[in-house]
Write a protein that holds these residues in place. Structure first.
Motif, mmCIF file in Angstrom:
data_model
loop_
_atom_site.group_PDB
_atom_site.id
_atom_site.type_symbol
_atom_site.label_atom_id
_atom_site.label_comp_id
_atom_site.label_asym_id
_atom_site.label_seq_id
_atom_site.Cartn_x
_atom_site.Cartn_y
_atom_site.Cartn_z
ATOM 1 N N ALA A 1 0.647 -1.398 -0.020
ATOM 2 C CA ALA A 1 0.017 -0.062 -0.030
ATOM 3 C C ALA A 1 0.799 1.102 -0.163
ATOM 4 O O ALA A 1 0.379 2.238 -0.649
ATOM 5 C CB ALA A 1 -0.849 0.079 1.457
ATOM 6 N N ALA A 2 1.829 1.205 0.646
ATOM 7 C CA ALA A 2 2.699 2.408 0.837
ATOM 8 C C ALA A 2 3.694 2.538 -0.391
ATOM 9 O O ALA A 2 4.100 3.775 -0.531
ATOM 10 C CB ALA A 2 3.772 2.318 2.153
ATOM 11 N N GLN A 3 3.883 1.456 -1.197
ATOM 12 C CA GLN A 3 4.924 1.891 -2.385
ATOM 13 C C GLN A 3 4.592 1.551 -3.602
ATOM 14 O O GLN A 3 5.236 0.880 -4.432
ATOM 15 C CB GLN A 3 6.207 0.704 -1.839
ATOM 16 C CG GLN A 3 6.577 1.093 -0.557
ATOM 17 C CD GLN A 3 7.976 0.180 -0.246
ATOM 18 O OE1 GLN A 3 8.991 0.987 0.064
ATOM 19 N NE2 GLN A 3 8.209 -1.021 -0.457
ATOM 20 N N SER A 4 3.024 1.817 -3.879
ATOM 21 C CA SER A 4 2.667 1.412 -5.034
ATOM 22 C C SER A 4 1.701 2.535 -5.735
ATOM 23 O O SER A 4 1.530 3.385 -5.061
ATOM 24 C CB SER A 4 1.684 0.164 -4.999
ATOM 25 O OG SER A 4 0.750 0.342 -4.132
ATOM 26 N N GLY A 5 1.485 2.355 -6.958
ATOM 27 C CA GLY A 5 0.505 3.431 -7.609
ATOM 28 C C GLY A 5 1.328 4.500 -8.491
ATOM 29 O O GLY A 5 0.671 5.307 -8.955
ATOM 30 N N GLN B 1 12.075 8.832 -6.499
ATOM 31 C CA GLN B 1 12.179 10.243 -6.015
ATOM 32 C C GLN B 1 11.406 10.755 -4.499
ATOM 33 O O GLN B 1 12.113 11.253 -3.856
ATOM 34 C CB GLN B 1 11.121 11.044 -6.993
ATOM 35 C CG GLN B 1 11.409 12.651 -7.024
ATOM 36 C CD GLN B 1 12.872 13.321 -7.082
ATOM 37 O OE1 GLN B 1 13.845 12.393 -7.739
ATOM 38 N NE2 GLN B 1 13.197 14.198 -6.061
ATOM 39 N N ILE B 2 10.375 9.850 -4.501
ATOM 40 C CA ILE B 2 9.597 9.800 -3.080
ATOM 41 C C ILE B 2 10.597 9.498 -1.977
ATOM 42 O O ILE B 2 10.599 9.925 -0.959
ATOM 43 C CB ILE B 2 8.305 9.033 -3.290
ATOM 44 C CG1 ILE B 2 7.306 9.798 -4.066
ATOM 45 C CG2 ILE B 2 7.824 8.773 -1.731
ATOM 46 C CD1 ILE B 2 6.062 8.934 -4.474
ATOM 47 N N ALA B 3 11.393 8.312 -2.301
ATOM 48 C CA ALA B 3 12.393 7.708 -1.575
ATOM 49 C C ALA B 3 13.460 8.772 -1.118
ATOM 50 O O ALA B 3 13.690 8.872 0.064
ATOM 51 C CB ALA B 3 12.527 6.440 -1.683
ATOM 52 N N ALA B 4 13.679 9.208 -2.335
ATOM 53 C CA ALA B 4 15.016 10.286 -2.019
ATOM 54 C C ALA B 4 14.638 11.599 -1.035
ATOM 55 O O ALA B 4 15.209 11.885 -0.302
ATOM 56 C CB ALA B 4 15.497 10.759 -3.440
ATOM 57 N N GLU B 5 13.385 12.052 -1.416
ATOM 58 C CA GLU B 5 12.797 13.219 -0.622
ATOM 59 C C GLU B 5 12.718 12.621 0.723
ATOM 60 O O GLU B 5 12.857 13.412 1.613
ATOM 61 C CB GLU B 5 11.440 13.625 -1.520
ATOM 62 C CG GLU B 5 11.974 14.515 -2.564
ATOM 63 C CD GLU B 5 10.660 14.939 -3.362
ATOM 64 O OE1 GLU B 5 9.542 14.654 -2.841
ATOM 65 O OE2 GLU B 5 10.737 15.305 -4.327
ATOM 66 N N TRP B 6 12.318 11.516 1.074
ATOM 67 C CA TRP B 6 12.085 11.142 2.576
ATOM 68 C C TRP B 6 13.421 10.999 3.112
ATOM 69 O O TRP B 6 13.623 11.640 4.254
ATOM 70 C CB TRP B 6 11.290 9.687 2.496
ATOM 71 C CG TRP B 6 11.126 9.173 3.890
ATOM 72 C CD1 TRP B 6 10.139 9.440 4.550
ATOM 73 C CD2 TRP B 6 11.944 8.202 4.455
ATOM 74 N NE1 TRP B 6 10.050 8.845 5.903
ATOM 75 C CE2 TRP B 6 11.386 7.994 5.797
ATOM 76 C CE3 TRP B 6 13.155 7.634 4.214
ATOM 77 C CZ2 TRP B 6 11.950 7.466 6.890
ATOM 78 C CZ3 TRP B 6 13.663 6.841 5.234
ATOM 79 C CH2 TRP B 6 13.083 6.770 6.450
ATOM 80 N N LEU B 7 14.437 10.455 2.296
ATOM 81 C CA LEU B 7 15.718 10.298 3.111
ATOM 82 C C LEU B 7 16.150 11.934 3.297
ATOM 83 O O LEU B 7 17.069 12.044 4.443
ATOM 84 C CB LEU B 7 16.731 9.667 2.112
ATOM 85 C CG LEU B 7 16.456 8.110 2.087
ATOM 86 C CD1 LEU B 7 17.358 7.459 1.015
ATOM 87 C CD2 LEU B 7 17.000 7.416 3.397
#
Lengths: 337, 337
Positions: A137-141, A149-155
Motif C-alpha cells: 500500500a505504501a509503495q505502489s501506484g 524520487q519519493i524515497a529520495a525526498e524522504w531520506l
C-alpha cells in the motif's frame, strides 16, 4: 579537517611526519598505503587483504580475471544501520501515515490502524502477510522513477532518533573502505538486499557509488500501460520477488548471472548468499559483520527480531567465513564519528 | 588484411595516402577517425554521430553525464540474424529432439511430436502456449550455469544452413561498430531481448563485449534448493517474465533502473522500448534496422512472422526514429563477408 590551522603543513600532517621518522621506510610505505585504515590490524583485515592480493596476482594460482571479480553486499546491517528498525520500514510507516487521510478504509484493518497510530509492534503483529500489505500500500501506484524520487525526498527530510542524522549518513565507514578497495582492484560491486530495489537505488549511487543496475533487491510487480499518449509503468502492490535468505542466490543468478567470489553480510538472511559464494571451487571470501558494539552502534545477534545472526555465526568457522567484531575490528564506525 | 603484400607500406595504405593528399587535412582527419566505417555516409549515420557528439559535449545543452548514458539493444534481428527462425528456437527444437528418447510421454502431445519430427510449422501450430511448453521442457531441470554451458556448447557445434557459419558469427558488423563507438563515448550497453537471458549470456560477453549483468531477457522461474550439502538452483519450466513488446520497458525499469537515452531495435517487439526511450525529455536517439537486403541477408517487414516491422516503421518519421536500410546504409553486413 575543520580543526586544522589554515596552513598547508598543519598539526596532523606534522604529527604524521614525526611518526614516519621513527619507522623504517617499508613499514611507513605499507602504512600510508593501507587501503583499510578504519580496520584494526588482525586476522579479519589480513584475510581480506590476502584474498584480494591472491585473486589479483596475475599468473598466480588464485588469479581471477576482472570480469569475474564479483562481490555482493547485503545492505541493512552490512552497509548501514538496521536498528531499531529497518529504515525502509520506517519509510513505509511514515508513508502509510501520510497517505491515511486519502484512504479512510484503511482504518478498518487493525494492521493499518496500528501503523497509522505509529504503533510499530501492532503493525508487526500481522506477521509477514500484514507487513507485505503495508509495504504494497505504501509503495505502489506510481512509476518506479517517481517512487525513487519519493524515497529520495524522504531520506532528505528524515532523521534517525539516536544520532539525529540522515539515515544515509548511518553507513559504516570501514565498509565504504572495503567498497573502494575492491573497486580499485577491479571488482564489480553489487548490492544484494532484502530491501526494495528502488528504495536502495534512491541513494546507492550517491552514497556507495553503486549504480542502479548493480542493485539487486526485492521487487513489486510493474504494470505497463499508457497515459496521455505516453508509456507509463505503474508499481503494483504485489511483492513479486523477495530477495532474502534462499532468494538471494536466485536474485544473483537472475540479475548478475555470475556467482560472486566474495560476499558480505550480517545475518541469517545472508546465509544462503554466503554459502552460494563460498561453495564453488576457486578462492572465495565471505565476511559477516557481527553487531557487538552497543556503545558505538548496537549489540544483537541470536535473539534479535531484526538481523538475526545465529546459524551463519555458528557455521562461520567451519565454512571459513570471517566473523568481524564491530567492537574490536573497527577503529571507526561512521564516517562522521 | 590477408591480401596486403608483406610490406608495412602496403597497397591500401598507399592508396589512402594518395586520397589524403587530395583532401583538406581536417577532412582527412575526420575520415581516418571514422568510428563507423561500415556505415555509408547519409542521414542515419550522421544522426547517430550528431547524437553522440551532443550528449558528450561537456557544457553543451544536451550533455548527459556518463552514468546516465544508457543504450539498449534488442538482439534478434538487431545484433544478429533472426531468419529463417529465431536461433534460440532452433536450439529449443534441437534440444527437444535430443531429449526425446528420455521423455517417451512427449509423443502424446502433437506439438512435441511435430518438434521431434523437425516439423517447425507443426510445432508452431500450438501458438504461444505450445511454444512456451516446448521452451519450458527444453530449457529446464538444470542450474542456470549448466544451462548456459549447454547453450554455449550448442552454439559451438551448430551451423546455420545458408552460410554454414556458427550462429554467433551471424552478427551485424555495423552494429558491432555502434557498440564500440558508444562504449568509447562512455555509454553503458545493455541487451534487452525477448530471448532467454541465460541463452544470450552464453555468448554476449565474447561476441558483443556485454557482461552477463548487462543482459536483460525473458526468464524462467528459478527454484532454490540443496543437494549433497550445497545450494543448488534449478531452472523450472515456467516462463515467468516475457521481455518483449510492453515487457521491455518493464525489464528496463527492473534490471537497469534508469531510462535509456538511446535504443536500437528492428521490429514491433521493440516498439515500446523505442517509445519509452524517446518519450522522455532531453536529447534521445532511436534506431530501427530495416531488413531490406535479400541478397546479403533477408528482406522482410510487415508480413513477417518473425521480427514483424509494421507500426514501429509507420511511426518512425513522426517520432524521429532513424529507419536504417540494411541495403543502402550498410556497406558491409557481416564481419567475415
Amino acid at each position: 579537517m575543520s580543526q586544522l590551522p589554515p596552513t598547508r603543513f598543519g598539526r596532523r600532517r606534522a604529527g604524521a611526519v614525526l611518526v614516519g621518522l621513527a619507522l623504517a621506510p617499508t613499514v611507513l610505505q605499507a602504512q600510508t598505503a593501507d587501503p583499510l585504515p578504519s580496520w584494526r590490524a588482525g586476522p579479519r583485515k589480513q584475510a581480506l587483504l590476502d584474498f584480494v592480493a591472491a585473486v589479483t596476482r596475475e599468473g598466480g594460482p588464485d588469479f581471477v580475471p576482472p570480469s569475474e571479480r564479483i562481490a555482493t553486499f547485503d545492505n541493512d546491517g552490512t552497509l548501514w544501520v538496521e536498528q531499531p528498525a529497518y529504515t525502509q520500514l520506517i519509510f513505509v510507516l511514515d508513508r502509510i501515515r501520510a497517505l491515511a487521510p486519502q484512504n479512510p478504509d484503511w482504518q478498518q484493518d487493525p494492521v493499518f490502524r496500528a501503523a497509522i497510530a505509529g504503533d510499530m509492534r501492532g503493525a508487526a503483529a500481522g506477521g509477514t502477510e500484514g507487513l507485505l500489505k503495508l509495504v504494497g500500500a505504501a509503495q505502489s501506484g506510481q512509476t518506479p522513477d517517481a517512487f525513487q524520487q519519493i524515497a529520495a525526498e524522504w531520506l532528505e527530510g528524515s532523521r534517525d532518533r539516536r544520532w539525529n542524522r540522515r539515515y544515509d549518513e548511518l553507513v559504516y565507514h570501514p565498509m565504504l573502505e572495503v567498497l573502494a578497495f575492491l573497486r580499485a582492484n577491479g571488482f564489480l560491486i553489487f548490492i544484494v538486499s532484502g530491501g526494495g530495489v528502488e528504495f536502495i537505488r534512491a541513494f546507492a549511487e550517491r552514497v556507495y557509488g553503486v549504480p542502479p543496475h548493480q542493485v539487486v533487491g526485492s521487487t513489486q510487480a510493474i504494470r505497463p500501460g499508457e497515459q496521455d499518449g505516453r508509456i507509463v509503468l505503474t508499481r503494483e502492490p504485489r511483492v513479486d520477488f523477495v530477495d532474502d535468505g534462499p532468494g538471494k542466490p536466485v536474485g544473483i543468478a537472475r540479475y548478475i548471472g555470475r556467482r560472486p567470489i566474495a560476499a558480505f553480510g550480517n545475518s541469517d538472511g545472508d546465509y544462503q548468499m554466503l554459502r552460494y559464494t563460498t561453495e564453488a571451487p576457486g578462492r572465495r571470501f565471505a565476511l559477516i559483520v557481527h553487531h557487538d558494539d552497543a556503545e558505538r552502534e548496537y549489540a544483537y545477534d541470536r535473539e534479535s527480531h531484526i538481523g538475526r545472526l545465529d546459524r551463519a555465526m555458528d557455521e562461520a568457522p567451519r565454512r571459513g567465513w570471517q566473523l568481524v567484531s564491530m567492537k574490536n575490528d573497527w577503529a571507526k564506525v561512521f564516517p562522521w564519528a
